[in-house]
Design an enzyme around this catalytic site. Structure first.
Site, PDB file in Angstrom:
ATOM      1  N   PRO A 122      -5.785   9.414  -2.347  1.00  0.00           N
ATOM      2  CA  PRO A 122      -5.133   8.109  -2.227  1.00  0.00           C
ATOM      3  C   PRO A 122      -4.966   7.715  -0.759  1.00  0.00           C
ATOM      4  O   PRO A 122      -4.633   8.561   0.076  1.00  0.00           O
ATOM      5  CB  PRO A 122      -3.762   8.343  -2.876  1.00  0.00           C
ATOM      6  CG  PRO A 122      -3.514   9.807  -2.703  1.00  0.00           C
ATOM      7  CD  PRO A 122      -4.850  10.489  -2.714  1.00  0.00           C
ATOM      8  N   GLY A 123      -5.233   6.475  -0.447  1.00  0.00           N
ATOM      9  CA  GLY A 123      -4.968   5.985   0.907  1.00  0.00           C
ATOM     10  C   GLY A 123      -3.894   4.916   0.809  1.00  0.00           C
ATOM     11  O   GLY A 123      -2.713   5.134   1.075  1.00  0.00           O
ATOM     12  N   ARG A 124      -4.347   3.740   0.331  1.00  0.00           N
ATOM     13  CA  ARG A 124      -3.467   2.577   0.217  1.00  0.00           C
ATOM     14  C   ARG A 124      -2.110   2.908  -0.415  1.00  0.00           C
ATOM     15  O   ARG A 124      -1.061   2.531   0.113  1.00  0.00           O
ATOM     16  CB  ARG A 124      -4.175   1.536  -0.653  1.00  0.00           C
ATOM     17  CG  ARG A 124      -3.458   0.202  -0.733  1.00  0.00           C
ATOM     18  CD  ARG A 124      -4.074  -0.682  -1.827  1.00  0.00           C
ATOM     19  NE  ARG A 124      -5.497  -0.683  -1.863  1.00  0.00           N
ATOM     20  CZ  ARG A 124      -6.299  -1.553  -1.226  1.00  0.00           C
ATOM     21  NH1 ARG A 124      -5.773  -2.525  -0.524  1.00  0.00           N
ATOM     22  NH2 ARG A 124      -7.605  -1.457  -1.327  1.00  0.00           N
ATOM     23  N   TYR A 178     -10.656 -10.874   1.859  1.00  0.00           N
ATOM     24  CA  TYR A 178     -10.784 -10.616   0.412  1.00  0.00           C
ATOM     25  C   TYR A 178     -10.066 -11.656  -0.442  1.00  0.00           C
ATOM     26  O   TYR A 178      -9.992 -11.489  -1.664  1.00  0.00           O
ATOM     27  CB  TYR A 178     -10.158  -9.263   0.038  1.00  0.00           C
ATOM     28  CG  TYR A 178     -10.554  -8.093   0.880  1.00  0.00           C
ATOM     29  CD1 TYR A 178     -11.840  -7.570   0.832  1.00  0.00           C
ATOM     30  CD2 TYR A 178      -9.630  -7.483   1.711  1.00  0.00           C
ATOM     31  CE1 TYR A 178     -12.195  -6.482   1.601  1.00  0.00           C
ATOM     32  CE2 TYR A 178      -9.980  -6.387   2.487  1.00  0.00           C
ATOM     33  CZ  TYR A 178     -11.262  -5.896   2.423  1.00  0.00           C
ATOM     34  OH  TYR A 178     -11.602  -4.810   3.177  1.00  0.00           O
ATOM     35  N   CYS A 238      -7.265 -18.922  15.937  1.00  0.00           N
ATOM     36  CA  CYS A 238      -8.052 -20.161  15.935  1.00  0.00           C
ATOM     37  C   CYS A 238      -9.145 -20.157  14.885  1.00  0.00           C
ATOM     38  O   CYS A 238     -10.337 -20.125  15.199  1.00  0.00           O
ATOM     39  CB  CYS A 238      -8.614 -20.411  17.323  1.00  0.00           C
ATOM     40  SG  CYS A 238      -7.285 -20.824  18.438  1.00  0.00           S
ATOM     41  N   TYR A 277      -4.347  -0.952   5.330  1.00  0.00           N
ATOM     42  CA  TYR A 277      -5.511  -1.781   5.687  1.00  0.00           C
ATOM     43  C   TYR A 277      -5.133  -3.073   6.407  1.00  0.00           C
ATOM     44  O   TYR A 277      -5.891  -4.040   6.362  1.00  0.00           O
ATOM     45  CB  TYR A 277      -6.360  -2.079   4.441  1.00  0.00           C
ATOM     46  CG  TYR A 277      -6.892  -0.834   3.763  1.00  0.00           C
ATOM     47  CD1 TYR A 277      -7.834  -0.035   4.403  1.00  0.00           C
ATOM     48  CD2 TYR A 277      -6.441  -0.440   2.508  1.00  0.00           C
ATOM     49  CE1 TYR A 277      -8.317   1.122   3.796  1.00  0.00           C
ATOM     50  CE2 TYR A 277      -6.923   0.709   1.894  1.00  0.00           C
ATOM     51  CZ  TYR A 277      -7.860   1.483   2.546  1.00  0.00           C
ATOM     52  OH  TYR A 277      -8.334   2.620   1.943  1.00  0.00           O
TER      53      TYR A 277
HETATM   54  N1  LLP Z   1     -11.816   8.116  -0.495  1.00  0.00           N
HETATM   55  C1  LLP Z   1     -12.907   7.465  -0.064  1.00  0.00           C
HETATM   56  C2  LLP Z   1     -14.173   8.186   0.024  1.00  0.00           C
HETATM   57  C3  LLP Z   1     -12.829   6.106   0.304  1.00  0.00           C
HETATM   58  O1  LLP Z   1     -13.909   5.467   0.717  1.00  0.00           O
HETATM   59  C4  LLP Z   1     -11.583   5.431   0.216  1.00  0.00           C
HETATM   60  C5  LLP Z   1     -11.459   4.011   0.592  1.00  0.00           C
HETATM   61  C6  LLP Z   1     -10.471   6.158  -0.230  1.00  0.00           C
HETATM   62  C7  LLP Z   1     -10.623   7.501  -0.579  1.00  0.00           C
HETATM   63  C8  LLP Z   1      -9.102   5.549  -0.339  1.00  0.00           C
HETATM   64  O2  LLP Z   1      -9.034   4.465  -1.210  1.00  0.00           O
HETATM   65  P1  LLP Z   1      -7.587   3.809  -1.478  1.00  0.00           P
HETATM   66  O3  LLP Z   1      -6.777   4.824  -2.205  1.00  0.00           O
HETATM   67  O4  LLP Z   1      -7.000   3.472  -0.165  1.00  0.00           O
HETATM   68  O5  LLP Z   1      -7.885   2.600  -2.284  1.00  0.00           O
HETATM   69  N2  LLP Z   1     -10.313  -2.400   3.358  1.00  0.00           N
HETATM   70  C9  LLP Z   1     -10.204  -2.500   1.913  1.00  0.00           C
HETATM   71  C10 LLP Z   1     -10.173  -1.127   1.267  1.00  0.00           C
HETATM   72  C11 LLP Z   1     -11.381  -0.294   1.618  1.00  0.00           C
HETATM   73  C12 LLP Z   1     -11.315   1.086   1.006  1.00  0.00           C
HETATM   74  C13 LLP Z   1     -12.410   1.956   1.507  1.00  0.00           C
HETATM   75  N3  LLP Z   1     -12.415   3.295   0.989  1.00  0.00           N
HETATM   76  C14 LLP Z   1      -8.956  -3.296   1.575  1.00  0.00           C
HETATM   77  O6  LLP Z   1      -8.235  -3.698   2.487  1.00  0.00           O
HETATM   78  O7  LLP Z   1      -8.675  -3.551   0.405  1.00  0.00           O
END
Ligand code: LLP
Length: 449
Positions: free
Chosen positions: A292-294, A335, A363, A392
């Site tokens: 998990p990231g987000r 997005y 701008c 993000y």
């Molecule tokens: N693992 C891999 C291999 C990934 O590519 C990603 C995210 C994650 C884990 C984590 O995903 P999450 O749990 O954060 O959804 N900039 C975009 C999101 C791009 C995500 C890229 N990869 C946004 O702002 O929605």
């Protein structure tokens, strides 16, 4: 919940986070300001760990650093037994400098340079997730000088179409990420990895996309990875030690959005994993890794802006312009992401809200943070809080219009500490070379010779 766990309003309607009065904090720290609530980050880490424990014994939570990376965050992750995944030399450097033990780092990416791979190998990262055949070739070359076998995982592309924005899909057949299962690339990558004793094949990884809400999509990813592992055992007699269905767990960005909580996501993945492993014929379950990231940081973070101007266009709309925007949060422009906002000093019996457009200061006509948001009649100087801004936003921040990257504070137990300084005008000049420094560039005929 869209706000941090500790967000509250006092009897007068003033917002506090982590026991810290937000208006008073903005006075000393300035705006735009990103506030992170330590308690929420820790609670998310714990929820993921507990959710995994409902289904499997050997499981690891690996935070995707791309969502937001900072020294202070890494310290919290280390403390919460959460590992980290990085996708660049820069992320790897910051993770290492911030005290993440190398063996707890996973290195991802579809375009890793030789220098980045060398850096990862020298640091001794826990695994390099290979994404294409050129990368395997590079690892072959680097393995000759490596002190020990290089731990690798193969990123498979299972061909799962997740319900999310096209820009965030990664598991479909037409993707720059991963090696296709259907077309045999994934199997060929496994064969190549097994062919070299200096590559230590740990297992398989998939990541199908981001901001996904349906737990069935994650369980499909789990099944795809386990099925692939079973097929590879049948084909090559190899048993994986680690399997990962990646990350991508969706969060609510506005109060009317609903998302499963971290514990439910993790429990769903762990239980699907336990069920898949039970029928797989593996003697023991390989370690389950989720990424998990987000969802670790999004709702912990709140962006605070100050209103600079208000412009009513009769019969059309009212623009409320603030001192940040697409340079610190590109997501609405990129997005069409939808956020919500509230006044920091909401007042209890204030006038009713009307719908306004919250515009950024940059701008571009497209620099609109929120197209329609109900706000009381705000005036220049008022503070506005945008929740769910922890992921993000800063990670994708730019210096467009020579914007200064915002200050970041971490709040906990009634105290606030700066964890990232606001950029200064001097910082903007720090990369400028103000005396002529000529490079010795050869002509093409000299190069050939
Ligand atoms: N693992 C891999 C291999 C990934 O590519 C990603 C995210 C994650 C884990 C984590 O995903 P999450 O749990 O954060 O959804 N900039 C975009 C999101 C791009 C995500 C890229 N990869 C946004 O702002 O929605």
């Amino acid at each position: 919940m869209v706000w941090p766990n500790t967000a509250e309003r006092d009897a007068d309607g003033n917002l506090a986070i982590g026991g810290v009065d937000v208006a008073a904090l903005a006075e000393v720290a300035g705006t735009p300001l990103y506030i992170y609530d330590e308690a929420t980050i820790r609670a998310q880490c714990l929820a993921y760990r507990e959710g995994l424990a409902t289904g499997v014994e050997n499981a690891v939570v690996t935070y995707a650093a791309k969502a937001w990376l900072s020294h202070a965050l890494v310290e919290i992750l280390v403390d919460e037994s959460v590992n980290i995944d990085v996708v660049s030399g820069g992320e790897l450097y910051v993770a290492l400098q911030s005290g993440m033990p190398p063996e707890r780092i996973t290195f991802h990416g579809n375009s890793k340079s030789v220098a980045e791979l060398e850096m990862a190998i020298e640091a001794g990262v826990g695994s390099i997730v290979v994404d294409n055949f050129d990368e395997i070739d590079r690892l072959y070359a680097l393995s000759v000088a490596a002190a020990a076998p290089i731990p690798v995982m193969v990123r498979i592309n299972p061909g799962i179409d997740a319900h999310t924005h096209d820009y965030r899909k990664t598991g479909i057949v037409d993707s720059k990420f991963g090696l296709g299962v259907q077309n045999g690339d994934a199997e060929r990558a496994v064969a190549r990895s097994l062919d070299n004793d200096m590559l230590d094949l740990l297992g398989y990884h998939a990541h199908i996309g981001s901001q996904i809400f349906e737990t069935e999509t994650f369980t499909a990813a789990v099944d795809a990875v386990v099925d692939f592992a079973v097929a590879m055992r049948e084909r090559f007699g190899v048993t994986p030690r680690k399997l990962s269905p990646g990350g991508g767990f969706g969060v609510a960005h506005t109060p009317d959005e609903e998302a499963p909580d971290a514990r439910s996501y993790a429990a769903a993945v762990a239980q699907a994993y336990a069920a898949a492993i039970a029928t797989s014929g593996f003697d023991s379950a390989p370690t389950l890794v989720i990424e998990p990231g987000r969802s670790i940081v999004a709702n912990a973070g709140v962006a605070i802006y100050r209103v600079d101007a208000r412009k009513a266009i009769p019969g059309v709309r009212t623009y409320v312009s603030v001192d940040g925007g697409m340079a610190d949060n590109i997501r609405p422009a990129l997005y069409g992401a939808v956020y919500s906002a509230e006044l920091v000093a909401a007042g209890i019996d204030g006038p009713a809200g009307t719908s306004v457009t919250l515009a950024g200061k940059f701008c571009e006509s497209g620099d609109v943070l929120i197209r329609d948001v109900e706000l009381p009649p705000v005036q220049p100087g008022d503070l506005i809080a945008v929740p769910a801004a922890g992921a993000y936003c800063l990670a994708m921040a730019s210096n467009y219009n020579m914007a200064l990257k915002p200050a970041v504070v971490m709040v906990a137990g009634g105290r606030a500490r700066t964890v990232q300084k606001r950029e200064s005008y001097q910082d903007l000049m720090s990369r400028e070379v103000t005396t002529n420094q000529y490079l010795s560039v050869k002509h093409s005929d000299q190069r050939a010779g």
